[in-house]
Every structure is written in C-alpha cells, then in structure tokens.
Enzyme design. Structure first.
Site, PDB file in Angstrom:
ATOM      1  N   GLU A 443       0.829  -1.228   0.000  1.00 19.45           N
ATOM      2  CA  GLU A 443       0.000   0.000   0.000  1.00 19.45           C
ATOM      3  C   GLU A 443       0.854   1.264   0.000  1.00 19.45           C
ATOM      4  O   GLU A 443       0.490   2.278   0.606  1.00 19.45           O
ATOM      5  CB  GLU A 443      -0.957   0.021   1.200  1.00 19.45           C
ATOM      6  CG  GLU A 443      -1.918  -1.126   1.289  1.00 19.45           C
ATOM      7  CD  GLU A 443      -2.631  -1.421  -0.008  1.00 19.45           C
ATOM      8  OE1 GLU A 443      -2.878  -0.477  -0.775  1.00 19.45           O
ATOM      9  OE2 GLU A 443      -2.916  -2.593  -0.267  1.00 19.45           O
ATOM     10  N   GLY A 444       1.952   1.223  -0.713  1.00 20.72           N
ATOM     11  CA  GLY A 444       2.873   2.358  -0.740  1.00 20.72           C
ATOM     12  C   GLY A 444       3.916   2.168   0.341  1.00 20.72           C
ATOM     13  O   GLY A 444       3.582   2.172   1.530  1.00 20.72           O
TER      14      GLY A 444
END
Lengths: 598, 598
Positions: A443-444
């Site tokens: 998620e980043g």
C-alpha cells in the site's frame, strides 16, 4: 501456545473516555442512537471470534500456507480457513460497517476498526481476505453506478463474494503510470481486459463463491502515464441478470508468491486474458476510484501492525513473568525460586513497555482516524466533512508508516524477550515479525508515505493542515498548562509543536531550492510527526487517567496508563531530537555519493 | 539471482592501509614473514570459494533445511552442503588459522576473520558448521591436555571432525548456573554424562566423520550455580587409541528446531544418556574453558552480521541501479527511459549507504579485533598480550551487539529497497533479514552484551579500559586537530569522547546507589560506545583516503570512502544524542510499572 486477550478495556477507554465517540456519532444521522453499550457488546463478541476462531489457525496457516493447483488454477487455503470464513459470514461480521441498503448492519467505522484490530492480532493473514473485500466494497460504494452497486454490493456485504484490488504489474508497483494492462471496449458496454497483475492479495482462494477484482487498465488511446488509467470490475464468475453466477471469466491465478510472512494470505499473480469487465467511474480517472480503496487500505495496514504489536506484547509479557533466569541486579526478588522471572530486568521491561506504548498510542490514533473517516463520509455538515477529510489525509501516511515501523520495532522487541525461544517457529513470536514486515512495504512503501506526508499533505498546502493539528495541541496546552501534574506530558508536546513549525519551514525553504531536499528529509520528518501525534494522544490519555485518579478512582487501569505515558515520553519520544538533527544534515551527503554507490 | 562480489579491495584497505597488519604481525614470531601479497592471495581464493561454492546453495538450503531421521537420529543437510564441505576440507580451508603442530596452516587470525566474513555473506547457515568447529578447536587448544589435543586437534584441523558447544538446557540459556546435566566419574578417568541440551548448532549432521561435543555438566557434589559446572569432551564416536573411530557414544539428536532463519544450520536437541566423556581443564572450572569458545563465538557472530550486511548491500545496490520506477523529484535523470532508476531517490540512497557505512565500519572493527586476538595469544611481549586482551574484552560485546543490531537495520533497509519484491523469498533479501535475526540473540543476547560491557568491562574497572580507547581517539585528534579537511570527522568523535567520560561517570554513580540503573542504561550505552568506536575507525579511514587523494591518487575508492564517511557522520552517528538522553531518564520509568505490566 500463543495467547490473545482482546483489549476491550483499552478500546472502551479510547472510544468513550478519551474520544467520546458517541457524542460525535450523535451528530451523524445514521448513528444518532448509537450507544456505548452496543459498541462494547459488539466488540466483546468480535473479540471472541478473533480469539476463539482465528487465533487457533494462525500458526498452522503459516506452516501450511496456500496452495495453487497449476491445472485448475484454483487455490486451497490452509486447514480451517474456509470454516472460519463460513462462521464469519454466518455471524454477520462481514456486514458490520456496511450500508443497510445492501444488507449491512450500519455500525460506525470505529467499531469496524476495533474489530479488525482484533482479527489482525489473531490472524493477519486470514483477516486480509475480508479486509480486501471491505476495501473493494468501499471503492464500489463510492464510485459504482447504481446498477453496479446493486449487482455486487449485496453479496460483498454478506461476504458471499470477496474482492481484490489489482494494481501492481511486474514492472510497476509504486509507479502505476507505467502500467500496460489493456481494456478494449466491446461495444456492449463491457470491455475485454488483458494483462498480468502481480502481488494480488486474496487474488484467488476457496473461501467465497465469487471474487470481484477491481482492475486498473488502459483504454485504447488513453493518455500516457497515470492519467490514462481506468478502473474496471472484473468478476471471477460473470454475474447473470438475475444475480446468479454465470460463466467463468478469463481471469485466473498463474502463480502464488512464496513470501517471508502472511503465508496463509494468497498473494497471486493474476492473468487477464480478454477478461470481461465493466468500467467504474469515468474513463482515465481510475486512480480517483482506486484512491478510496487505497486510503482505506493504508489505514487498514496501520491497523494490521497495531494488532500484531498488541498480540506480541501480550505474549512477551506472559513469558517475562513466567520465565525464570538470573537474579535482579538489585538483589533476588523471587527468593523461593532458583532465579527471578526475567521481568525484574530493566531492559526486559523496556522492551515490553515499548510495545505497550506503541500499541496504545496506535489504538488512540486509529480510533481517532476512524471517526474522521466516519465524519468525512457521513456527517451532515459540509465543513465538518471537509475538515475531517483534510485532517485524515494528513494522518493517513502517519498511520500507515509510523504505526507499521513501530510494529517492526515492537514485534522484534517482544521476540527478543523470548531469547532463543523467540527464534523457534513453534513459539509464534517470529511469525509476528515476519507478518508485520510486509506492512512497511505494501500500500505504498513507508518512504512513499513520507513523501506523501511531507511533499503533498504538509508542504503542498503550506502547512495549513499541520497547523490545524497544532491547534489541537495548543488547545490541550492551554487547558492543562497550569496543571503541574500534567507538565511532564504537556511540556514535551508543546516544545515539539513549536519546533515542528520551524523545522517544516526550513525544509520547505530548502525544498523550494532543491526538491530532493524533501526526499532526503521525508522519512525523518514522518517519524517526528508521528511522535507529535502520538505525544498528543498520550498526553490526552494521561489527562483522563489523572482526572479519574483525582476523582477517587482506584482502578489500576489508570495507574497503568500513567506509567506507560511516562515511559513513552522518557524513552521513545526523545528520538525526535536526533531525527530533526539528521534531517537537517540535508541531501548533499546522500546525493554526492556516486563513487560510493558505483 | 543473488550476487556476491568478495570485497577484497576493502579488506586490503583495512588491513594494509588503515591497520598496517603486516607491521604488527612482524613482531609475532609465527607470522614474522607474513606479507600482504600472501594474505591477499589467500583471500582472493577464499572469496572464490564463498561466491562459487557456498552462495549457490544458500537459497536452496533455506528452502530444504535439515532433516532429522527419527529412527536413526541422523541428520541430512540440504543438497550440496556435503559436497561443499568436502571441497572445503580438501582445499585446506579448515586448517587456515590452526597451529601447524596439528596440521594447520598457521595464517594470521585476521585472514581467517576476512575469510569467514565472505563465507557468512555467501551462506551463514553453512558457515556455522566450520565456525563451531573452529570455536571448539580454540577451546581445546587452550584448555586440553596434551593427550586430548593430540587425539582431537589433528582431525579438527583437517576438518574431518567437527565440533559443537553444548551449554543451553530447556530451562537455562543465559543463566547457566541453573544447569542440570550430570557427569559421573567412572574411575577410569572417564565420565558418564546425562542430560538434555537444546539449541546445539551443528549438533548433528552428515558433513563429517565424527562430532566432538564440548559439554558443560555438573560433577557429583559440585557446588551449586555456575561455580559447579565442568567442561567435557563427548565425541559422537569414541576414539580408539590408534586414532580410529570406535563405538557410537550415547549422545544423539532427538529433535531439530524449526526456526525463523539459518534453516540449513542443524539446531539440535541433544540427549546425553550416560555418554562417555573426558574432563577438560579443572573440575568446576568449566566456564573458564568455555569462555575461550564463547568469546571467539561472540566475535564470530558479529562477523556473521558483517557478512550479511555486505551481501544485502551489494544486492540492494544492484537492484536500485536496475529497477526503474518514478522520476527524480529534481527532474528526470534517465530521459531515454520511461522512469528513472530508483537510486536517484535520496531515501533509497540513505538505505543503501546505511548498509555500506555499517559494513565498512564493522569490517574495520572486526579486523582490528582479530589483530588484538592474535596479539593476546601469540605476541611475545607479556604487556602487549595483556593490553590486547583487555582491549578485546572491552570491544567484544560491542562487536557482538552493535554489529548485529546494525545488521538488523541494514538487512531490513536493503530488503526495503526491493519494495514488495523484497518480501518474496525467491529474491533472497528476506532471508538475510531472517538469518541475521538470530545474531542478536545467540551467544548472549544483545542485552546481556550490554550488561557485560557497561557493568563488567567499563564500570568493573572504573573505566580504565575505556580510557585506553579514549587515548586512541585523543591521539588521532592530536594528530589531525589542525587539519581543516579532517575537522568534519574529528570534531564529532572528539566531542563524543569527552561526553562519554561524563556519561559513564554519571551512570556509575547512579548504579552505585541502585544497580538497576546500570541495567536501565546498558543497551543505550552500548550503542553510544559502538558509535564511538565506529566513529574512530571512520575517521581513520577518512584520514587515509584524504592522504591518498592529497598524494595525487585518482582511485575512486578513496572518494567513495570519504563520501561514506560523510554520510556516516551526518546520518547515523547523531543518534548518540538521543541515546544519551534516554539513558539519562533512568530506571524509575521502567521499574515503577507494575500496574502497566500486570
């Protein structure tokens, strides 16, 4: 045997005594009648589900992991996963925070937040299947057409169907603008989608009847880069007009990754070979729709590390009280035994308290964030919605990166309490470390989060949102500034609040001259901001504890809270001084290194 | 595919340009003729063995791990391990630093140090088999009778027999005074030993013809606690008078641990059921003999993390140059490509340089330590031997704990450079993290190391040895104090050197009043001391680099060294300020926590 006691008392403390959530919920029509007893009762049941159903299959799931049949492309989850999922949907847990219009129970998001924390403590890998579904639900709920919502959301609310988000490709993870997957319009409102997606969590499994993939791909003649990416629904089985399952779509798993942890979560490579999908939202605006899901997922990832921090703490604490080894440096404490329990040693306590302080600080921040998300989506007042959205945008990268980094520190510390026994798989501690490790990446990555925080959320609006958070601190300082008992908690955050303004301005100025200065400072900056936020919540928690004690309470819970707050400010918070110092050394020592990195 | 290029150039730099080892070796009769070319040639070959033989079986060994046959109690090592070991002994590597009197090659310990670093980079799990043997060799060499040495050391030098150290029992790891294993004299000079030992590395395997266990156990009527522990040789196969193998001794593996990492290293539970052994050294003085092995092992564990830090760095660097993703914040760098290689990003550089600075600092410290060990054992001058022993005693816990903690930071940072691809087992990065994780635990946890450093090595002699290290710093400051180019390296260590004196005195004073203050400060203290030592070596390395550049060298190696030194002092060294601050917050916030840790 791994233990887990749902931290219901602390959740109640955060929700009802610190944040007073029912007061805020009363202003939101759909939750106007929500009371603390209902919230507590739901979470008590949720805790039982986590501890009694999910915890027993956590270790075995790690050993068994998921298996892909290379011929049928079907995936088998570990023993017990399917039965647990059946129980999960039959008990209505999937519907907890979904809209009653689609069969949901419409409970506040903060309840879902606490429920997921407990599922993550018990079994992060298992919790990813419903977690991804909830993200896909949120993306469709916000961006889907009425018809799409009618077609998919009922079954996703019931949990009969699960969801995924298909972004990453072999050559692009962070940089989705490089995406190659194609979507060709068929003239009937559908598209044929072709491409390869990797790292797709819950991408294929045997828990649900259907899997609803949300897929990013390019339309023909889409502009290059991220502005040419569109979002599609691609179900594993096509859905007939009557809602029944139709033909098998040509989307299938070609590989499962062998990973460091979350081994029971199926991480699939997904092949789309002219798979039929429908467009969600406008053409080339796919990232807009996906961001709803990604932002929810970033909060969810922070929550995963909160769960692991809590369960690692509980097990390390139990071990430290039971394991006898050596005598206290200040003289024997357990005189009737051949040695003292290791909890007498200061550094063992430091490791335990590190986990406890990070868990409880994280819980406060995540519940606060869940209330912001609630207000952003459901509050009747537009300004409140806007303010909440803005504050949550600031806090999201902190939740994601600070809490997962803390989870790394905490799970490793708790494993270390076990000594050599922590390295043995049977004892479960090393799994928490391995499972947590992905939270710092997906998620980043946490570096990406720090750039999002400093570059976009702080400097992007000249520190306006940061100043709003600063006002929360200033209000607390004003309220408690003359209370001597609060000085030990108020002084550090007041000082850091002041320093942050100067620190931020400095980086902004340097970044204006050389944007790489922002990249050089961002990771340190995020950690300082994280302590500013945690410091604020720890001061508020200490405030409530002091008030209760002053009012005559003898509940040891409040004493414990004060002790943990003192530990936090004495041993964890002070790293901000080094972080500001290293950030200030700037970018030159990083970039003038071509010889060193040749 | 994992890459590994033996860092021969940097080893040569440390040995010949910084430490000038051949000058010191010239004073030691057995190494008087040792020259740099010989050392370099041996290491070049050693590097080939590591990279070509051990590296290819590192990943596969992790997947296959060792297998115990529950009936025969024999252990099978992963594919290729046995062949690699055969090649290892046939090439004479086992004999490298052993005494020629037993067939050894008598090379300096610093050469062995560098050779093991490379083996650890390539395959830590494999390197543990010869590593344990070398430790057992050293313990027997120092403490064995002439007959014992004659019986065992020839075959351990050749590598035909391997060794172990059997200390830990289920209920005692750190606290060996709780040991229960018993040794009963048989009246013929032998003993029958009974007990259960756990976590025995290389405790059973198929690499060698015999396994020589060094076992701690209690004689009848031994005093309680650690002063009643004796050391025994317990071979897997008894040895006949002519040196041939005799009967199978009743010592066998009953279990192999399933671990987080070093899965190809057999970690055995060993049952001694009246196994026949002979006493090493005096009765009840077993810890004395074992300490030779443990101290060597502690240096060896630091060396394991050095190896992993180096190999993790090399792979992350290669990936960062090759993986394209996003544009530089300061504008496109690889304009012909759709994105820039990720090495353009400041934080990616920071992660890489963290590993590089810790690897090169660790290499300098470990080579320095190997020279101290050499002098302690082999220097003709008694005072030199004593001084070396004393300094090495101070540095050993720093080598063990600081370098392994740095390895944790570095391997995790290098894994992070890979993003999601780092979490996938195939790419090898997460194995470095898992393998390194044990290094912070075994041979005395890093907390135990910190207590050894602060309590015994520093406060135990009123800081006398620490002051001797301070004199090294003071000499460098005096030498370079007026050199403006050296100011950026000299100023921080001069300042920290001064602060250390005050810091140490403060803790000593507080510890005098409450010994738990030492336990509360120790971990922070060790990390500060670690930076003091690394800072000293980084300044010396920078000094040599500056001298070479001033003398006209255009070798980019020296530029790289300066860049890395600057990075180290700007981004890593400053954590000392927070560490001193948190140490000063003392023990109260840790111990007044009974409610929090209820």
């Amino acid at each position: 045997m791994t233990i887990y006691n749902p931290p219901l008392r602390d959740m109640q403390f955060v929700m009802h005594e610190v944040l007073n959530v029912t007061r805020d919920l009363a202003a939101i029509p759909m939750h106007a009648d929500m009371d603390a007893d209902t919230i507590n009762a739901v979470l008590e049941e949720g805790g039982k589900f986590a501890a009694e159903v999910l915890l027993p299959i956590n270790r075995s799931g790690d050993e068994e992991h998921c298996v892909l049949d290379p011929v049928s492309h079907e995936v088998t989850t570990p023993t017990g996963f399917k039965a647990a999922y059946k129980q999960y949907i039959e008990s209505g847990w999937a519907a907890l925070a979904c809209d009653p219009a689609y069969g949901g129970q419409g409970l506040p998001l903060v309840v879902n937040q606490c429920f997921y924390e407990m599922m993550n403590s018990a079994n992060q890998a298992w919790a990813m299947y419903p977690g991804l579904t909830h993200g896909a639900y949120a993306a469709l709920y916000t961006n889907g057409t009425p018809e799409q919502k009618e077609t998919y959301l009922h079954k996703m609310t019931s949990g009969e169907w699960t969801g995924t988000m298909c972004l990453t490709e072999p050559h692009c993870g962070t940089d989705l603008g490089l995406m190659r997957s194609k979507a060709e319009p068929q003239g009937d409102g559908t598209y044929k989608i072709t491409g390869t997606k990797i790292f797709i969590s819950a991408g294929e499994h045997d828990l649900s009847d259907n899997i609803i993939h949300l897929v990013l791909a390019r339309l023909p003649d889409a502009p290059p880069g991220i502005k040419g990416v569109s979002l599609f629904i691609v179900p594993k089985f096509l859905v007939n007009a009557d809602g029944s399952l139709g033909a098998r779509n040509s989307v299938f798993a070609s590989r499962l990754e062998h990973k460091m942890g979350i081994k029971a979560s199926a991480t699939a490579q997904i092949e789309l070979e002219g798979a039929i999908g429908t467009l969600v939202g406008e053409p080339n605006k796919g990232m807009h729709g996906m961001f709803v899901m990604m932002n929810a997922a970033r909060l969810g990832v922070g929550n995963q590390s909160l769960g692991l921090t809590e369960v690692a703490f509980q097990n390390a604490l139990a071990y430290a009280k039971e394991r006898i080894q050596m005598r206290s440096l200040s003289g024997p404490k357990a005189k009737g035994q051949p040695a003292d329990p290791i909890i007498v040693h200061p550094d063992v306590r430091k490791m335990l308290l590190t986990a406890k302080a990070y868990a409880e600080g994280g819980r406060a921040l995540l519940c606060f964030s869940a209330m912001l998300l609630e207000k952003e989506h459901n509050h009747p007042d537009e300004k409140t919605r806007k303010d909440a959205a803005e504050m949550l945008a600031l806090l999201t990268p902190i939740v994601k990166a600070f809490i997962t980094d803390n989870g790394h520190i905490a799970t490793n510390a708790c494993m270390q309490v076990f000594g050599g026994h922590g390295y043995i798989r049977d004892n479960g501690m090393e799994q928490f470390v391995r499972d947590n490790r992905i939270n710092m990446i997906y998620e980043g990555t946490n570096t990406i989060q720090s750039l999002d925080l400093l570059g976009r959320k702080v400097l992007g609006n000249q520190g306006a949102t940061l100043k709003k958070f600063g006002k929360l601190i200033a209000a607390l300082v004003a309220e408690e500034g003359v209370n001597e008992k609060m000085a030990e908690f108020i002084n550090p955050i007041a000082m850091l609040g002041d320093q942050m303004t100067k620190f931020t301005t400095e980086i902004g100025f340097k970044g204006f001259q050389n944007p790489d200065e922002v990249g050089a400072a961002a990771v340190d900056y995020l950690r300082v901001a994280g302590h500013m936020v945690f410091g604020y919540f720890w001061a508020r928690m200490a405030q409530v504890a002091l008030q209760q004690i002053a009012a005559g309470s003898t509940d040891p819970f409040y004493t414990a809270k004060l002790q943990t707050a003192r530990f936090y400010f004495a041993k964890l918070f002070p790293e901000t001084s080094t972080l500001m110092r290293t950030a200030r050394t700037g970018v030159k020592v990083l970039m003038d290194t071509d010889a060193a990195l040749a």
